[in-house]
Scaffold this motif. Structure first.
Motif, PDB file in Angstrom:
ATOM      1  N   VAL A 435       0.837  -1.203   0.000  1.00  0.00           N
ATOM      2  CA  VAL A 435       0.000   0.000   0.000  1.00  0.00           C
ATOM      3  C   VAL A 435       0.870   1.250   0.000  1.00  0.00           C
ATOM      4  O   VAL A 435       0.623   2.199  -0.768  1.00  0.00           O
ATOM      5  N   GLY A 436       1.908   1.261   0.856  1.00  0.00           N
ATOM      6  CA  GLY A 436       2.809   2.412   0.903  1.00  0.00           C
ATOM      7  C   GLY A 436       3.536   2.645  -0.402  1.00  0.00           C
ATOM      8  O   GLY A 436       3.816   3.787  -0.785  1.00  0.00           O
ATOM      9  N   PHE A 437       3.833   1.573  -1.126  1.00  0.00           N
ATOM     10  CA  PHE A 437       4.540   1.675  -2.397  1.00  0.00           C
ATOM     11  C   PHE A 437       3.672   2.356  -3.454  1.00  0.00           C
ATOM     12  O   PHE A 437       4.166   3.124  -4.288  1.00  0.00           O
ATOM     13  N   VAL A 438       2.384   2.099  -3.442  1.00  0.00           N
ATOM     14  CA  VAL A 438       1.478   2.631  -4.465  1.00  0.00           C
ATOM     15  C   VAL A 438       1.175   4.116  -4.246  1.00  0.00           C
ATOM     16  O   VAL A 438       0.990   4.877  -5.203  1.00  0.00           O
ATOM     17  N   LEU A 439       1.144   4.561  -2.989  1.00  0.00           N
ATOM     18  CA  LEU A 439       0.689   5.919  -2.671  1.00  0.00           C
ATOM     19  C   LEU A 439       1.470   7.027  -3.372  1.00  0.00           C
ATOM     20  O   LEU A 439       0.852   7.968  -3.898  1.00  0.00           O
ATOM     21  N   PRO A 440       2.818   6.999  -3.413  1.00  0.00           N
ATOM     22  CA  PRO A 440       3.529   8.082  -4.119  1.00  0.00           C
ATOM     23  C   PRO A 440       3.203   8.143  -5.604  1.00  0.00           C
ATOM     24  O   PRO A 440       3.163   9.227  -6.185  1.00  0.00           O
ATOM     25  N   PHE A 441       2.980   6.982  -6.227  1.00  0.00           N
ATOM     26  CA  PHE A 441       2.613   6.987  -7.633  1.00  0.00           C
ATOM     27  C   PHE A 441       1.236   7.610  -7.829  1.00  0.00           C
ATOM     28  O   PHE A 441       0.989   8.302  -8.833  1.00  0.00           O
ATOM     29  N   MET A 442       0.340   7.381  -6.884  1.00  0.00           N
ATOM     30  CA  MET A 442      -0.973   8.018  -6.958  1.00  0.00           C
ATOM     31  C   MET A 442      -0.840   9.527  -6.813  1.00  0.00           C
ATOM     32  O   MET A 442      -1.521  10.295  -7.512  1.00  0.00           O
ATOM     33  N   TYR A 443       0.025   9.968  -5.916  1.00  0.00           N
ATOM     34  CA  TYR A 443       0.200  11.404  -5.698  1.00  0.00           C
ATOM     35  C   TYR A 443       0.881  12.078  -6.880  1.00  0.00           C
ATOM     36  O   TYR A 443       0.440  13.128  -7.363  1.00  0.00           O
ATOM     37  N   ARG A 444       1.973  11.473  -7.364  1.00  0.00           N
ATOM     38  CA  ARG A 444       2.744  12.079  -8.447  1.00  0.00           C
ATOM     39  C   ARG A 444       2.095  11.877  -9.811  1.00  0.00           C
ATOM     40  O   ARG A 444       2.392  12.607 -10.750  1.00  0.00           O
ATOM     41  N   GLY A 445       1.242  10.864  -9.912  1.00  0.00           N
ATOM     42  CA  GLY A 445       0.698  10.543 -11.218  1.00  0.00           C
ATOM     43  C   GLY A 445       1.707   9.864 -12.110  1.00  0.00           C
ATOM     44  O   GLY A 445       1.591   9.868 -13.331  1.00  0.00           O
ATOM     45  N   GLY A 446       2.727   9.269 -11.512  1.00  0.00           N
ATOM     46  CA  GLY A 446       3.780   8.604 -12.281  1.00  0.00           C
ATOM     47  C   GLY A 446       5.055   8.562 -11.476  1.00  0.00           C
ATOM     48  O   GLY A 446       5.047   8.647 -10.247  1.00  0.00           O
ATOM     49  N   TRP A 447       6.177   8.449 -12.187  1.00  0.00           N
ATOM     50  CA  TRP A 447       7.485   8.337 -11.543  1.00  0.00           C
ATOM     51  C   TRP A 447       7.980   9.703 -11.092  1.00  0.00           C
ATOM     52  O   TRP A 447       7.822  10.696 -11.800  1.00  0.00           O
ATOM     53  N   SER A 448       8.596   9.758  -9.920  1.00  0.00           N
ATOM     54  CA  SER A 448       9.163  11.001  -9.418  1.00  0.00           C
ATOM     55  C   SER A 448      10.591  11.147  -9.921  1.00  0.00           C
ATOM     56  O   SER A 448      11.445  10.310  -9.631  1.00  0.00           O
ATOM     57  N   LYS A 449      10.845  12.210 -10.678  1.00  0.00           N
ATOM     58  CA  LYS A 449      12.156  12.404 -11.293  1.00  0.00           C
ATOM     59  C   LYS A 449      13.119  13.181 -10.402  1.00  0.00           C
ATOM     60  O   LYS A 449      14.295  13.294 -10.715  1.00  0.00           O
TER      61      LYS A 449
END
Length: 613
Positions: A435-449
């Motif tokens: 669950v924690g792994f998915v949350l940043p992708f939901m926030y960023r809408g993709g990969w964080s550069k």
């Protein structure tokens, strides 16, 4: 080696270019077709433009071709220009684009589609130095009686001229209209500003004006670290005050949601010893597009002790042509950000913006607002990963490593107690990690550069966390000849996952989207890790029989016997093999209880700090 160094320098320059507001060196400037104003975060020059604009004809018929030449007028100063935009407008209505162009030098010029007309403007192809450019204008069949050529020329990021009036050409037999020169630009709007005589104050927050502050409750008059925004309705206007420590700029935005994009932005940009105040708009996770329209009134600013302060008024309702401006009689989330600026150009904000907890009514009753720099999804991400890799996984490891002999007569659902506890804790770890792994992708809408190596290590941890239970599904029987292979692989994979996860968490607690207070948050996390290592070390030494207190406590039983002649008690230590097992278990339980209490304390401190940011 020299070639490699040059490549690195080139890549660095390219990255700098991508970080600044707009690097339109490629000349694709359709966004400026209407007002012909570069998105350069500064006002056009008011000096006389040092350029000549010449047409080889003064009269034309529909279908005729006219050569237009833009060249340097004098050799004083910089004898070149970098960027340009050439258009032909109706001399009677300068908002109407007329005709189309042909290229003479396609290596330095290109056609643009403006006003849905192909080839209706010409711009540069690169930021190379130029002294002259020539184009061909083709008169349309429905041409107005008179046409004027307008040119925008840029010699640098902050040195440019907008809508330089060029020659007027007229149809055969038509009288040319009178021409007016506007000092190097047509319709260029400038706004005078004043210097604030004193600092802003939080007095009246929640009473006379609404305020958003970080840290909560700070006063910009006394605290140079205070980020401060206030607003209050004054008739048909709203007065805004913005303050904060920054090297280059402070800004705020009005947003319909808590996501960056499609926001109404206002920036106070430091330019040497003054402050430029701009209205802008962001269409996504991009740099703001500065508005060419003058919508701000009563502009004032102040610079002191590294703090930028500015104030202005804005009408509650604006004319329809201000498409990207929000009406101020609505409710919006408020963003506050700050960052660096170079030569008036803003860079990406240094820290995560402060976002108001809820929508605020801009013209509503005054409120003392609260906000956070960390989005809720990122807070949950940090909390889940902390619980998983500093608490549940460590308890599960201790349970499997040191408590296998305990509770030999008890089972949970047909399995030994230690195994079920271990499996439960590790299952919780995997679920929290997933669950924690998915949350940043939901926030960023993709990969964080911009998160460095942190997301890459996170992917490694996620992969190892999934491999562990999959590997356990195919483990051989306890008495199988190859069971030791599984044991070592299970131990190795778990240990690597735990180590990488801890490193990833250390990197993550100071990511821009979370940014726990340093250095004490790093210290608490370090104590949390050391606490587990100490507990593991004590239990390992005890298991191997090297700990004296464990050795004696598990092999003796204390008896007391009364001695009549002196009415005293004598303590006799008698070894008792029957009590060995129970004393071992008691010692381990005590160590486990102490460890869990300390772990819970450190973890609670970190979770509280996540909640507070």
């Amino acid at each position: 080696m020299e070639v490699l160094m040059n490549m690195r320098i080139a890549l660095l320059l390219l990255s700098v270019c991508s970080e600044t507001v707009f690097c339109f060196s490629h000349g694709k400037v359709e966004v400026a077709c209407g007002d012909m104003t570069p998105q350069h975060d500064s006002d056009p020059s008011t000096k006389h433009p040092p350029f000549n604009i010449i047409a080889d004809k003064s009269q034309f018929s529909p279908g005729d071709e006219i050569k237009v030449t833009l060249s340097m007028a004098s050799s004083e100063g910089k004898h070149y220009f970098k960027g340009f935009l050439i258009e032909a407008r109706n001399a009677g209505d300068l908002n109407e684009i007329v005709g189309s162009f042909k290229l003479i030098s396609p290596d330095i010029s290109q056609l643009l589609k403006c006003d849905n007309k192909e080839g209706s403007a010409v711009s540069h192809t690169s930021d190379s130095h130029k002294t002259e450019v020539q184009v061909i204008w083709v008169a349309p069949s429905d041409s107005p009686s008179s046409v004027q050529f307008l040119v925008t020329v840029a010699r640098g990021y902050k040195e440019f001229w907008v809508k330089i009036p060029g020659p007027v050409v007229s149809q055969n037999g038509a009288a040319p209209p009178p021409q007016t020169t506007f000092g190097g630009s047509i319709g260029a709007q400038t706004t005078t500003s004043t210097i604030l005589s004193h600092s802003f104050t939080s007095e009246g927050c929640g009473g006379r004006k609404s305020c958003l502050r970080d840290p909560e409750g700070c006063d910009p008059q006394n605290d140079t670290t205070c980020h401060f925004l206030s607003f209050s309705a004054l008739g048909s206007n709203v007065m805004f005050e913005l303050s904060g420590p920054a090297e280059g700029y402070v800004s705020f935005a009005l947003s319909q949601d808590k996501w960056m994009g499609n926001d109404d932005v206002y920036l106070c940009i430091r330019d040497t010893d003054r402050v430029d105040i701009k209205a802008a708009y962001v269409s996504g996770r991009t740099h703001p597009i500065i508005s060419s329209q003058n919508i701000l009134k009563g502009i004032a600013w102040r610079l002191s002790d590294g703090v930028i302060q500015c104030s202005f008024r804005r009408d509650i309702h604006l004319p329809p042509e201000n498409l990207n401006r929000f009406d101020l009689d609505q409710m919006y989330y408020l963003f506050m950000a700050h960052g660096r600026a170079e030569d008036g150009r803003t860079h990406r904000h240094d820290h995560q913006p402060i976002i108001s907890t809820y929508r605020a009514a801009i013209t509503g009753p005054p409120e003392d607002l609260t906000g956070s720099r960390s989005p809720l999804l990122i807070k949950y991400h940090g909390a889940f990963m902390l619980i998983a890799w500093t608490s549940t996984v460590s308890a599960g490891v201790i349970m499997a490593r040191y408590f296998k002999p305990d509770w030999p007569e008890r089972n949970i659902l047909g399995q030994k107690v230690w195994f079920q506890l271990h499996r439960m804790l590790m299952t919780i770890t995997v679920l929290l990690t997933l669950v924690g792994f998915v949350l940043p992708f939901m926030y960023r809408g993709g990969w964080s550069k911009r998160a460095g190596i942190h997301p890459y290590l996170g992917c490694v941890v996620m992969a190892l966390a999934v491999i562990q239970p999959v590997m356990a599904l195919f483990r051989p029987a306890p008495d199988a000849s190859r069971r030791y292979i599984f044991n070592w692989m299970h131990f190795g994979t778990g240990t690597v996952a735990q180590v990488v996860a801890v490193v990833t968490i250390f990197l993550g607690i100071h990511q821009q989207a979370l940014s726990l207070p340093a250095p004490w948050s790093t210290g608490v996390l370090a104590f949390l890790v050391v606490w587990f290592v100490l507990a593991d070390l004590v239990l390992e030494v005890h298991r191997r029989g090297f700990l004296p207190i464990g050795k004696y406590l598990k092999n003796v039983k204390i008896y007391t016997e009364h001695i009549n002649f002196d009415d005293k008690e004598e303590v006799v230590f008698v070894p008792d093999e029957n009590e060995t097992y129970s004393m071992e278990s008691c010692f381990k339980n005590i160590v486990l209880a102490i460890y869990l209490c300390g772990n819970l304390g450190f973890l609670t401190t970190l979770l509280w700090s996540i909640r507070a940011v």
